[in-house]
Design a protein around this motif. Structure first.
Motif, PDB file in Angstrom:
ATOM      1  N   UNK A  24       0.809  -1.227   0.000  1.00 18.03           N
ATOM      2  CA  UNK A  24       0.000   0.000   0.000  1.00 18.03           C
ATOM      3  C   UNK A  24       0.836   1.268   0.000  1.00 18.03           C
ATOM      4  N   UNK A  25       2.161   1.134   0.098  1.00 22.43           N
ATOM      5  CA  UNK A  25       3.010   2.327  -0.052  1.00 22.43           C
ATOM      6  C   UNK A  25       3.102   2.750  -1.520  1.00 22.43           C
ATOM      7  N   UNK A  26       2.726   1.859  -2.429  1.00 21.57           N
ATOM      8  CA  UNK A  26       2.685   2.179  -3.858  1.00 21.57           C
ATOM      9  C   UNK A  26       1.256   2.433  -4.291  1.00 21.57           C
ATOM     10  N   UNK A  27       1.046   2.715  -5.575  1.00 23.22           N
ATOM     11  CA  UNK A  27      -0.313   2.967  -6.065  1.00 23.22           C
ATOM     12  C   UNK A  27      -1.175   1.708  -5.980  1.00 23.22           C
ATOM     13  N   UNK A  28      -2.360   1.852  -5.418  1.00 23.55           N
ATOM     14  CA  UNK A  28      -3.313   0.747  -5.297  1.00 23.55           C
ATOM     15  C   UNK A  28      -4.457   1.004  -6.287  1.00 23.55           C
ATOM     16  N   UNK A  29      -4.808   0.019  -7.084  1.00 28.11           N
ATOM     17  CA  UNK A  29      -5.919   0.225  -8.016  1.00 28.11           C
ATOM     18  C   UNK A  29      -7.211   0.515  -7.258  1.00 28.11           C
ATOM     19  N   UNK A  30      -7.988   1.452  -7.745  1.00 33.70           N
ATOM     20  CA  UNK A  30      -9.259   1.769  -7.118  1.00 33.70           C
ATOM     21  C   UNK A  30     -10.381   0.868  -7.630  1.00 33.70           C
ATOM     22  N   UNK A  70      -9.982  -4.330   2.510  1.00 37.08           N
ATOM     23  CA  UNK A  70      -8.804  -4.170   3.358  1.00 37.08           C
ATOM     24  C   UNK A  70      -7.714  -3.364   2.644  1.00 37.08           C
ATOM     25  N   UNK A  71      -7.523  -3.626   1.358  1.00 38.55           N
ATOM     26  CA  UNK A  71      -6.458  -2.966   0.595  1.00 38.55           C
ATOM     27  C   UNK A  71      -6.820  -1.549   0.151  1.00 38.55           C
ATOM     28  N   UNK A  72      -8.091  -1.175   0.273  1.00 40.93           N
ATOM     29  CA  UNK A  72      -8.504   0.152  -0.171  1.00 40.93           C
ATOM     30  C   UNK A  72      -8.997   0.178  -1.602  1.00 40.93           C
ATOM     31  N   UNK A  73      -9.311  -0.996  -2.142  1.00 37.06           N
ATOM     32  CA  UNK A  73      -9.911  -1.082  -3.479  1.00 37.06           C
ATOM     33  C   UNK A  73     -11.401  -0.799  -3.310  1.00 37.06           C
ATOM     34  N   UNK A  74     -11.872   0.317  -3.826  1.00 36.94           N
ATOM     35  CA  UNK A  74     -13.231   0.777  -3.528  1.00 36.94           C
ATOM     36  C   UNK A  74     -14.267   0.327  -4.549  1.00 36.94           C
ATOM     37  N   UNK A  75     -13.822  -0.307  -5.645  1.00 40.10           N
ATOM     38  CA  UNK A  75     -14.783  -0.783  -6.636  1.00 40.10           C
ATOM     39  C   UNK A  75     -14.331  -2.128  -7.185  1.00 40.10           C
ATOM     40  N   UNK A  76     -15.258  -3.069  -7.221  1.00 39.69           N
ATOM     41  CA  UNK A  76     -14.977  -4.398  -7.779  1.00 39.69           C
ATOM     42  C   UNK A  76     -16.076  -4.756  -8.761  1.00 39.69           C
ATOM     43  N   UNK A  77     -15.673  -5.279  -9.917  1.00 38.61           N
ATOM     44  CA  UNK A  77     -16.617  -5.753 -10.923  1.00 38.61           C
ATOM     45  C   UNK A  77     -16.358  -7.232 -11.133  1.00 38.61           C
ATOM     46  N   UNK A  78     -17.401  -8.054 -11.006  1.00 40.13           N
ATOM     47  CA  UNK A  78     -17.237  -9.506 -11.109  1.00 40.13           C
ATOM     48  C   UNK A  78     -18.078 -10.038 -12.259  1.00 40.13           C
ATOM     49  N   UNK A  79     -17.476 -10.942 -13.040  1.00 37.35           N
ATOM     50  CA  UNK A  79     -18.147 -11.570 -14.173  1.00 37.35           C
ATOM     51  C   UNK A  79     -18.872 -12.795 -13.637  1.00 37.35           C
ATOM     52  N   UNK A 251       1.448  -2.145 -10.334  1.00 38.43           N
ATOM     53  CA  UNK A 251       2.306  -1.048  -9.896  1.00 38.43           C
ATOM     54  C   UNK A 251       3.521  -0.853 -10.804  1.00 38.43           C
ATOM     55  N   UNK A 252       4.054  -1.951 -11.335  1.00 36.97           N
ATOM     56  CA  UNK A 252       5.263  -1.846 -12.162  1.00 36.97           C
ATOM     57  C   UNK A 252       4.988  -1.160 -13.503  1.00 36.97           C
ATOM     58  N   UNK A 253       3.736  -1.171 -13.953  1.00 37.15           N
ATOM     59  CA  UNK A 253       3.406  -0.559 -15.250  1.00 37.15           C
ATOM     60  C   UNK A 253       2.515   0.672 -15.096  1.00 37.15           C
ATOM     61  N   UNK A 254       2.337   1.113 -13.857  1.00 38.68           N
ATOM     62  CA  UNK A 254       1.379   2.196 -13.578  1.00 38.68           C
ATOM     63  C   UNK A 254       1.709   3.471 -14.338  1.00 38.68           C
ATOM     64  N   UNK A 255       2.971   3.896 -14.285  1.00 39.11           N
ATOM     65  CA  UNK A 255       3.343   5.177 -14.910  1.00 39.11           C
ATOM     66  C   UNK A 255       3.155   5.162 -16.420  1.00 39.11           C
TER      67      UNK A 255
END
Length: 337
Positions: A24-30, A70-79, A251-255
């Motif tokens: 969580x010190x890096x960018x976390x997907x929302x 827990x991780x701070x992911x505020x939206x989930x889409x499930x198939x 995170x490795x491809x975020x930028x």
């Protein structure tokens, strides 16, 4: 087996929590999307009935949603169920529909928990494919939770990208036919705003389990700039370390993805401005021809005025479309006596 949507167990160990805090010190997907593949193969592997494999998949989803919160992911889409799934055997389709029915009823039973957590539930898909009673229950859950804003759970049921895109095109065509839109108003942004997913940002991360490397008609439009993670694990065996791995890859491809998204947004805006200039020029040309005058260059003010007119048309059309969809959901909700 318990069909609850949210696990009440603390499934994160101290080591997983430590690693999660580092992550969580890096960018976390929302927004994370899941293709929950591998339930039938898991059942075969464990010498179970297919229905038991699907039930294990339901249980796993409850855990995964807890990890996301827990991780701070505020939206989930499930198939949950694709339109193509209706091509399976009648026995399996009936089983899946019964499971969907039970899950929908459980959502209603957990409405207090949903509201306590501030979770907004959205149905993404073509409800007309589903049995009437499932339509009614889901519509009621969607309606009851629509004002929650802390987290969002999008359930793709009777969904395919092909159906979603063709429906958006039909809606736009209707807008043009009704005179709400001009053909020149049609662009990438308008189509995106007509998708079933118009209320959600595009997914930052899309995860598919089972080792299959394809989208299978899932969010094909929306995942253009998503980080894609194809994992060689069956969905019921998916664990928090797999989720951590997918987020680390994100995170490795975020930028680089942010650069691509910004470029695409800039290019779309440039194309839109060029189109507005051309349309303003054509209108000015017609006006000068009518008055018998020579046409000079189109001023920035005229282009801006046309852009404002276009925006008003598009906003009015989208307001009409969203109200129509809202009325459809309201009509499906059970009437209170």
């Amino acid at each position: 087996m318990d069909l609850q949507w949210f696990s009440q167990k603390n499934t994160v160990t101290w080591l997983q929590r430590l690693c999660g805090n580092i992550l969580k010190t890096g960018p976390i997907p929302k927004h994370v999307a899941f293709i929950m593949d591998g339930n039938r193969r898991f059942a075969s592997k464990k010498s179970m009935e297919n229905s038991q494999g699907h039930l294990k998949g339901v249980e796993k989803l409850a855990e995964v949603l807890e990890w996301c919160l827990y991780l701070g992911i505020t939206e989930a889409t499930v198939y949950a169920f694709s339109i193509d799934n209706f091509k399976r055997s009648k026995e399996e389709v009936d089983c899946l529909m019964e499971l969907a029915r039970a899950r929908a009823k459980r959502l209603m039973e957990e409405k207090d928990e949903l509201n306590k957590r501030g979770v907004c539930v959205r149905l993404i898909g073509n409800l007309s494919y589903l049995p009437q009673d499932i339509q009614n229950i889901i519509a009621e859950v969607v309606n009851l939770s629509k004002n929650n804003t802390r987290a969002f759970l999008n359930i793709c049921l009777a969904y395919s990208s092909q159906d979603e895109i063709s429906t958006a095109i039909k809606d736009v065509a209707e807008g043009v036919q009704m005179g709400l839109l001009k053909t020149s108003d049609v662009d990438q942004q308008l189509l995106q705003n007509c998708m079933y997913t118009n209320k959600s940002p595009n997914p930052d991360l899309l995860i598919r389990t089972s080792g299959e490397v394809r989208l299978s008609g899932f969010l094909a439009w929306q995942s253009s700039f998503s980080s894609l993670s194809f994992l060689k694990v069956l969905w019921p065996e998916f664990n928090i370390w797999h989720l951590y791995y997918a987020i680390l890859s994100y995170q490795t491809t975020h930028n680089s993805r942010q650069v691509a998204v910004n470029y695409d947004n800039t290019e779309c805006e440039r194309i839109r401005m060029a189109s507005d200039y051309k349309c303003a020029q054509e209108e000015s040309h017609a006006e000068h021809d009518y008055l018998g005058e020579n046409m000079g260059s189109v001023s920035a003010a005229k282009t801006h005025a046309y852009s404002l007119q276009r925006k008003r048309r598009v906003d009015a059309f989208l307001n009409y479309l969203y109200n129509k969809r809202e009325a459809y959901i309201q009509a499906l909700c059970p009437k209170m006596l």
